[in-house]
Design an enzyme around this catalytic site. Structure first.
Site: not given
Ligand code: 5GP
Ligand code: ZN
Length: 110
Positions: A30-31, A83, A89, A96, A98
């Site tokens: 995760d970024i 999520n 959120g 995906h 986590h």
């Molecule tokens: P969500 O809140 O949708 O469940 O989580 C999406 C996750 O994707 C977040 O934790 C966010 O930091 C991660 N994320 C978003 N854009 C990128 C990206 O371009 N690269 C990576 N490695 N993670 C990303």
């Protein structure tokens, strides 16, 4: 899927730190990590969210891969999170999982 950031990662249009890849799935860091260990595990095929999921085989294969991906932290423990929808959120609409670990995780998560 056009304009999907995770599809762009799958197609290597956006560079990321990949932990595991095969023909069906991708795991990458995760970024914006929320724990010392924070992987995102995704199907390569675009599936919007868990409510759009119809392919039981891909989700089964992904779940079975978690054991391998967490081998360095499984002794201390980890959490998987999916999520879905506004209240969760969720920001990226490509299914995906986590995988979080490497520190004590609060419960309930809040
Ligand atoms: P969500 O809140 O949708 O469940 O989580 C999406 C996750 O994707 C977040 O934790 C966010 O930091 C991660 N994320 C978003 N854009 C990128 C990206 O371009 N690269 C990576 N490695 N993670 C990303
Ligand atoms: Zn996508």
């Amino acid at each position: 899927m056009e304009n999907c950031i995770f599809c762009k990662i799958v197609h290597k249009e956006i560079k990321t730190n990949i932990a595991y890849e095969d023909e069906k799935m991708l795991a990458f860091y995760d970024i914006n990590p929320q724990a010392p260990f924070h992987l995102l595990l995704i199907p390569k095929k675009h599936i919007t969210d868990i409510l759009s999921l119809e392919d039981k085989d891909i989700i089964g294969e992904i779940m079975l891969k978690i054991k391998e991906l967490t081998k360095d932290i499984s002794q201390s423990g980890f959490r998987i999170v999916i999520n879905c929808g506004k209240d969760s959120g969720c920001e990226v609409f490509h299914l995906h999982i986590h995988i979080l670990g490497g520190r004590r995780l609060n419960w309930p998560p809040g």
